[in-house]
Scaffold this active site. Sequence first.
Site, PDB file in Angstrom:
ATOM      1  N   ALA A   1       7.834   4.896  -4.014  1.00  0.00           N
ATOM      2  CA  ALA A   1       8.420   5.556  -2.610  1.00  0.00           C
ATOM      3  C   ALA A   1       7.167   6.026  -1.893  1.00  0.00           C
ATOM      4  O   ALA A   1       7.153   5.894  -0.746  1.00  0.00           O
ATOM      5  CB  ALA A   1       9.244   6.678  -3.097  1.00  0.00           C
TER       6      ALA A   1
ATOM      7  N   GLU B   1     -15.598   8.048  -3.798  1.00  0.00           N
ATOM      8  CA  GLU B   1     -16.750   7.163  -3.549  1.00  0.00           C
ATOM      9  C   GLU B   1     -16.321   6.030  -2.694  1.00  0.00           C
ATOM     10  O   GLU B   1     -17.365   5.366  -2.341  1.00  0.00           O
ATOM     11  CB  GLU B   1     -17.224   6.542  -5.017  1.00  0.00           C
ATOM     12  CG  GLU B   1     -17.585   7.762  -6.127  1.00  0.00           C
ATOM     13  CD  GLU B   1     -18.695   8.810  -5.679  1.00  0.00           C
ATOM     14  OE1 GLU B   1     -19.597   8.266  -4.825  1.00  0.00           O
ATOM     15  OE2 GLU B   1     -18.462   9.900  -6.116  1.00  0.00           O
TER      16      GLU B   1
ATOM     17  N   ASP C   1      -1.688   5.906  -3.593  1.00  0.00           N
ATOM     18  CA  ASP C   1      -0.501   5.617  -3.219  1.00  0.00           C
ATOM     19  C   ASP C   1      -0.671   5.219  -1.758  1.00  0.00           C
ATOM     20  O   ASP C   1      -0.243   4.331  -1.158  1.00  0.00           O
ATOM     21  CB  ASP C   1       0.636   6.269  -3.574  1.00  0.00           C
ATOM     22  CG  ASP C   1       1.008   6.382  -4.945  1.00  0.00           C
ATOM     23  OD1 ASP C   1       0.639   5.496  -5.623  1.00  0.00           O
ATOM     24  OD2 ASP C   1       1.686   7.414  -5.402  1.00  0.00           O
TER      25      ASP C   1
HETATM   26  O1  RIB Z   1       0.869   8.373  -7.721  1.00  0.00           O
HETATM   27  C1  RIB Z   1       1.474   9.711  -7.638  1.00  0.00           C
HETATM   28  C2  RIB Z   1       2.975   9.452  -8.144  1.00  0.00           C
HETATM   29  O2  RIB Z   1       2.857   9.318  -9.334  1.00  0.00           O
HETATM   30  C3  RIB Z   1       3.739  10.824  -8.045  1.00  0.00           C
HETATM   31  O3  RIB Z   1       4.377  10.941  -6.866  1.00  0.00           O
HETATM   32  C4  RIB Z   1       4.705  10.778  -9.274  1.00  0.00           C
HETATM   33  O4  RIB Z   1       5.859  10.696  -8.982  1.00  0.00           O
HETATM   34  C5  RIB Z   1       4.270   9.500 -10.151  1.00  0.00           C
HETATM   35  O5  RIB Z   1       4.820   8.444  -9.875  1.00  0.00           O
END
Ligand code: RIB
Length: 301
Positions: A44, A219, A248
């Site tokens: 998500a 880095e 993410d």
């Molecule tokens: O990468 C961060 C995420 O890892 C968090 O939002 C948590 O839900 C886990 O999935």
Amino acid sequence: MQTSKITVIGSINIDLVTGSPRFPQPGETLLGTSFERFMGGKGANQAVAAARLGADVCMIGAVGDDGFGKEAIAHLRNEGIDTTHIKVLPDLPTGMANITVANGDNHIIVVSGANFGITPADIEACEAQIAASDVILSQLEIPMECVIAAAKLARKHNKPFILNPAPAQKLPTELLELVTLLTPNAYELAISLGLPEDTPAESLIRKSGSAVLMTCGKEGVMYNDENGNIHRQHGFTVEAVDTTGAGDTFNGAFAVFSSLGMEAAVRKANAAAALSVTKAGAQSGMPTLDALEAFLAKQDD
Ligand code: RIB
């Protein structure tokens, strides 16, 4: 030109985040400084990062038939994400992540719930969506056989399959052979390949036999090219409040800009990741395209 259609196949979690002056020792009780609930899940988060930057994003995954699941779907829709392929599973709870943030760093424990209730057949039912995408992005918070099913469909339809191998686990050779680009950090790459954790980063990349874009925190990144040369690109320095979701954000942004070529896409993804750590919660600091361009316009290079 930016990549327009991105399909993210992955997890959807609710993040329960406790602020703490430091991480507790085993058996120790600490008094925390804050508690907040955020939307999360690596899948998500990557979907939201890409959608904020203007991509047409579809999310494939699962939530439980509970209040958190409804909230998560409503939130993703609100971010402009197509949620048609998110299953609502009656017998499993929505995924939860227990996160401790201390001094800008984090510890995360995920209880997968519905994220591990999806099956390869569910992924195969989304073949038309995968075939109509420009890039497919996945992680490892859903069953491995689902990731493999997605990678096979991406290969069948000649679509780039970007795999962020997190949380770390050893990757089957079958999957490694199907991946277009792996985006681990050094630890995740060592575990993915079944190599010792202290193997030097360059050596890991050379031994991977894959195209690798390795994130190295503030880095920046390292990546290999088709001739085996390894390149380094620096990140951007910001005041970090919460690094949760920085990787993410990097992945979602990189997918959006991947058609610009490695150097330009990495620069934008590094900038997006830097902005993401300036606010609490995985998704709060993820920039819009305008915010990203404004940040980059102020940088020297
Ligand atoms: O990468 C961060 C995420 O890892 C968090 O939002 C948590 O839900 C886990 O999935």
